[in-house]
Design a protein around this motif. Structure first.
Motif, PDB file in Angstrom:
ATOM      1  N   ASP A 188       0.822  -1.210   0.000  1.00 17.58           N
ATOM      2  CA  ASP A 188       0.000   0.000   0.000  1.00 17.58           C
ATOM      3  C   ASP A 188       0.854   1.257   0.000  1.00 17.58           C
ATOM      4  N   PHE A 189       2.175   1.095   0.015  1.00 11.36           N
ATOM      5  CA  PHE A 189       3.092   2.230   0.055  1.00 11.36           C
ATOM      6  C   PHE A 189       3.986   2.191  -1.177  1.00 11.36           C
ATOM      7  N   ASP A 190       3.962   3.248  -1.960  1.00  7.57           N
ATOM      8  CA  ASP A 190       4.800   3.302  -3.151  1.00  7.57           C
ATOM      9  C   ASP A 190       6.271   3.131  -2.794  1.00  7.57           C
ATOM     10  N   LEU A 191       6.654   3.662  -1.638  1.00 11.69           N
ATOM     11  CA  LEU A 191       8.036   3.581  -1.192  1.00 11.69           C
ATOM     12  C   LEU A 191       8.518   2.141  -1.083  1.00 11.69           C
ATOM     13  N   ALA A 192       7.620   1.233  -0.695  1.00  7.51           N
ATOM     14  CA  ALA A 192       7.997  -0.160  -0.448  1.00  7.51           C
ATOM     15  C   ALA A 192       7.475  -1.113  -1.524  1.00  7.51           C
ATOM     16  N   ASP A 193       6.953  -0.582  -2.605  1.00  8.48           N
ATOM     17  CA  ASP A 193       6.308  -1.415  -3.625  1.00  8.48           C
ATOM     18  C   ASP A 193       7.342  -1.916  -4.629  1.00  8.48           C
ATOM     19  N   PRO A 194       7.663  -3.218  -4.612  1.00  9.94           N
ATOM     20  CA  PRO A 194       8.665  -3.722  -5.564  1.00  9.94           C
ATOM     21  C   PRO A 194       8.185  -3.686  -7.013  1.00  9.94           C
ATOM     22  N   ALA A 195       6.865  -3.555  -7.199  1.00 12.15           N
ATOM     23  CA  ALA A 195       6.311  -3.514  -8.550  1.00 12.15           C
ATOM     24  C   ALA A 195       5.985  -2.088  -9.000  1.00 12.15           C
ATOM     25  N   ARG A 196       6.504  -1.103  -8.310  1.00 17.35           N
ATOM     26  CA  ARG A 196       6.267   0.287  -8.685  1.00 17.35           C
ATOM     27  C   ARG A 196       6.836   0.554 -10.077  1.00 17.35           C
ATOM     28  N   PRO A 197       6.369   1.590 -10.752  1.00 21.63           N
ATOM     29  CA  PRO A 197       6.929   1.907 -12.071  1.00 21.63           C
ATOM     30  C   PRO A 197       8.439   2.114 -12.006  1.00 21.63           C
ATOM     31  N   PHE A 198       9.119   1.640 -13.010  1.00 23.61           N
ATOM     32  CA  PHE A 198      10.574   1.784 -13.159  1.00 23.61           C
ATOM     33  C   PHE A 198      11.344   1.059 -12.051  1.00 23.61           C
ATOM     34  N   SER A 199      10.737   0.013 -11.495  1.00 20.29           N
ATOM     35  CA  SER A 199      11.386  -0.717 -10.399  1.00 20.29           C
ATOM     36  C   SER A 199      12.684  -1.369 -10.855  1.00 20.29           C
ATOM     37  N   ARG A 200      13.687  -1.319  -9.990  1.00 16.63           N
ATOM     38  CA  ARG A 200      14.979  -1.940 -10.257  1.00 16.63           C
ATOM     39  C   ARG A 200      15.070  -3.337  -9.658  1.00 16.63           C
ATOM     40  N   LEU A 201      13.993  -3.807  -9.039  1.00 13.88           N
ATOM     41  CA  LEU A 201      14.039  -5.026  -8.234  1.00 13.88           C
ATOM     42  C   LEU A 201      13.645  -6.253  -9.047  1.00 13.88           C
ATOM     43  N   GLY A 202      14.614  -6.827  -9.741  1.00 15.67           N
ATOM     44  CA  GLY A 202      14.407  -8.072 -10.448  1.00 15.67           C
ATOM     45  C   GLY A 202      14.126  -7.902 -11.925  1.00 15.67           C
ATOM     46  N   GLU A 203      14.212  -9.031 -12.647  1.00 17.12           N
ATOM     47  CA  GLU A 203      13.897  -9.060 -14.076  1.00 17.12           C
ATOM     48  C   GLU A 203      12.389  -9.168 -14.274  1.00 17.12           C
ATOM     49  N   HIS A 204      11.868  -8.375 -15.210  1.00 18.60           N
ATOM     50  CA  HIS A 204      10.421  -8.298 -15.401  1.00 18.60           C
ATOM     51  C   HIS A 204       9.905  -9.164 -16.549  1.00 18.60           C
ATOM     52  N   ALA A 205      10.689  -9.329 -17.580  1.00 20.13           N
ATOM     53  CA  ALA A 205      10.175  -9.900 -18.828  1.00 20.13           C
ATOM     54  C   ALA A 205      10.672 -11.330 -19.031  1.00 20.13           C
ATOM     55  N   PRO A 206       9.763 -12.266 -19.311  1.00 21.43           N
ATOM     56  CA  PRO A 206      10.188 -13.648 -19.587  1.00 21.43           C
ATOM     57  C   PRO A 206      11.211 -13.741 -20.709  1.00 21.43           C
ATOM     58  N   GLU A 207      11.106 -12.885 -21.709  1.00 27.69           N
ATOM     59  CA  GLU A 207      12.047 -12.943 -22.834  1.00 27.69           C
ATOM     60  C   GLU A 207      13.464 -12.528 -22.430  1.00 27.69           C
ATOM     61  N   ASP A 208      13.588 -11.760 -21.338  1.00 29.31           N
ATOM     62  CA  ASP A 208      14.920 -11.410 -20.844  1.00 29.31           C
ATOM     63  C   ASP A 208      15.500 -12.500 -19.942  1.00 29.31           C
ATOM     64  N   ILE A 209      14.623 -13.332 -19.394  1.00 32.70           N
ATOM     65  CA  ILE A 209      15.054 -14.419 -18.511  1.00 32.70           C
ATOM     66  C   ILE A 209      15.429 -15.660 -19.315  1.00 32.70           C
ATOM     67  N   GLU A 210      14.721 -15.868 -20.395  1.00 28.80           N
ATOM     68  CA  GLU A 210      14.919 -17.061 -21.219  1.00 28.80           C
ATOM     69  C   GLU A 210      16.386 -17.315 -21.592  1.00 28.80           C
ATOM     70  N   PRO A 211      17.144 -16.305 -22.029  1.00 30.61           N
ATOM     71  CA  PRO A 211      18.529 -16.559 -22.446  1.00 30.61           C
ATOM     72  C   PRO A 211      19.470 -17.008 -21.328  1.00 30.61           C
ATOM     73  N   VAL A 212      19.101 -16.754 -20.052  1.00 37.30           N
ATOM     74  CA  VAL A 212      20.006 -17.114 -18.949  1.00 37.30           C
ATOM     75  C   VAL A 212      19.455 -18.247 -18.081  1.00 37.30           C
ATOM     76  N   LYS A 213      18.360 -18.839 -18.505  1.00 44.30           N
ATOM     77  CA  LYS A 213      17.704 -19.841 -17.654  1.00 44.30           C
ATOM     78  C   LYS A 213      18.597 -21.040 -17.356  1.00 44.30           C
ATOM     79  N   ASP A 214      19.499 -21.379 -18.288  1.00 49.24           N
ATOM     80  CA  ASP A 214      20.360 -22.539 -18.081  1.00 49.24           C
ATOM     81  C   ASP A 214      21.518 -22.246 -17.132  1.00 49.24           C
ATOM     82  N   MET A 215      21.672 -20.979 -16.740  1.00 54.21           N
ATOM     83  CA  MET A 215      22.739 -20.601 -15.814  1.00 54.21           C
ATOM     84  C   MET A 215      22.284 -20.675 -14.357  1.00 54.21           C
ATOM     85  N   ILE A 216      20.992 -20.886 -14.140  1.00 49.93           N
ATOM     86  CA  ILE A 216      20.415 -20.838 -12.799  1.00 49.93           C
ATOM     87  C   ILE A 216      19.580 -22.086 -12.534  1.00 49.93           C
ATOM     88  N   SER A 217      19.248 -22.292 -11.262  1.00 47.24           N
ATOM     89  CA  SER A 217      18.390 -23.422 -10.899  1.00 47.24           C
ATOM     90  C   SER A 217      17.143 -22.987 -10.145  1.00 47.24           C
TER      91      SER A 217
END
Length: 365
Positions: free
Chosen positions: A128-157
């Motif tokens: 309920d607080f923009d300050l603590a919202d990880p999904a806020r606009p322009f968030s730096r917290l994590g990868e958002h798009a499946p197409e950006d994750i796909e190329p590195v999926k074999d590097m992680i478990s």
């Protein structure tokens, strides 16, 4: 016991949260890691490690503390690892979780033989607080798009999702998990483990723990992954008080009591999120504003009711003072930092840490 102010951690009040965490693990298969960003007071880790599987971190120092004092599984996440940190992070952790695919690639050679994960931002949250919202606009917290994750999926478990914030609604959790499965399910099914983060208030009164257990078990089974949760507040809610003493009183349109503590220095989140502290039972004819002793005009714990007028020397207990307090306490105004004390399950109390002028001075030069 020390002079006030001090934080008092009551193991008897901590235990019901831990028992619920253990029950959830037994009935869902989900492991629970203590989120050290919320609570890292290692004097009670002897009790907590009996009910939890390890720790998760937000920095190198938290990783090291978890490995040294808690044991079990040590998950190492950080918004951005520095070059001089990564080797030690890998040495002391069981899993390293990168915030972006860029960091994963950057530290590929150093981490190639380590268990690796990636933070995924599903674009929805319960904050309920923009300050603590990880999904806020322009968030730096994590990868958002499946197409950006796909190329590195074999590097992680595994993936870490952290998008619940003080979420006491199972229905809301269930709906968001469904959204995650719909958007990222094809990637999740290629992983070995998934962390669903913290912010799920499942130790709260009347939370449908059986429904949560069934949902987590079904998620893990259908996707063939080990599920992790990262409780912070849920692990320690209602376990700790901030013990303070009234120093002075005055009347300026309202009854004001000044205590030997400070919101900005000792319960900072009340100030950041403009929330009130809590006292119990908060009943009686006398209404008083409890004020901190710093020079900040808005250094106010809240307005509460008492059976009698407050006087200098009266002791007060501010409730639910464990989460994001001891990890954020500071030396603003040089106000004495609260000591830390523990009440054992047999009722005995012991001082585990006090702070004085030498600590204040050492922090500044």
């Amino acid at each position: 016991m020390p002079e006030t102010p001090y934080y008092l951690i009551d193991k008897a009040r901590l235990l019901p949260n831990l028992e619920k965490i253990a029950w959830l693990r037994e009935n869902s298969g989900a492991k629970s890691l203590l989120a050290l960003k919320c609570f890292a007071t290692w004097g009670v880790f002897d009790l907590m490690r009996e009910y939890m599987d390890g720790t998760t971190s937000s920095s190198l120092f938290e990783v090291k503390l978890g490995a040294e004092e808690f044991g079990g599984e040590t998950h190492a996440y950080c918004v951005a690892w520095a070059d001089h940190e990564i080797d030690e992070v890998i040495r002391v952790s069981d899993k390293v979780i990168f915030n972006t695919a860029n960091q994963l690639r950057r530290f590929d050679s150093q981490s190639a033989n380590h268990t690796r994960g990636l933070r995924v931002n599903p674009g929805v949250s319960t904050s309920d607080f923009d300050l603590a919202d990880p999904a806020r606009p322009f968030s730096r917290l994590g990868e958002h798009a499946p197409e950006d994750i796909e190329p590195v999926k074999d590097m992680i478990s595994g993936f870490m999702f952290h998008n619940n914030c003080e979420n006491a609604s199972f229905e809301r959790f269930d709906a968001m998990l469904g959204m995650i499965e719909q958007r990222f399910g094809h990637l999740i099914r290629q992983m070995d483990w998934i962390s669903l983060g913290g912010g799920i208030h499942f130790t709260g009164e009347d939370y449908p723990l059986d429904k949560l257990a069934e949902r987590l078990k079904r998620f893990g089974g259908q996707n063939e992954v080990q599920v992790y949760l990262e409780p912070g507040e849920a692990a320690i809610t209602n376990s700790t008080t901030l013990e303070v003493t009234v120093l002075d009183t005055l009347f300026n349109g309202k009854n004001l009591a000044i205590v030997d503590s400070s919101v900005e220095a000792h319960m900072l989140d009340l100030l950041i999120y403009r929330e009130s502290g809590h006292v119990a039972p908060n009943e009686g004819p006398e209404e008083w504003m409890i004020c901190g002793k710093s020079c900040l005009a808005g250094d106010i714990f809240g307005e509460f009711r008492f059976p009698e007028a407050l006087r200098p020397g009266d002791r007060l207990s501010l409730q639910d003072a464990g989460g994001y307090t001891m990890v954020k306490k500071n030396w603003f105004n040089g106000v004495k930092m609260p000591a830390i004390a523990i009440r054992e399950t047999d009722g005995t109390e012991r001082l585990v840490r006090d702070f004085g002028y030498d600590d204040f001075k050492a922090a500044l030069g």
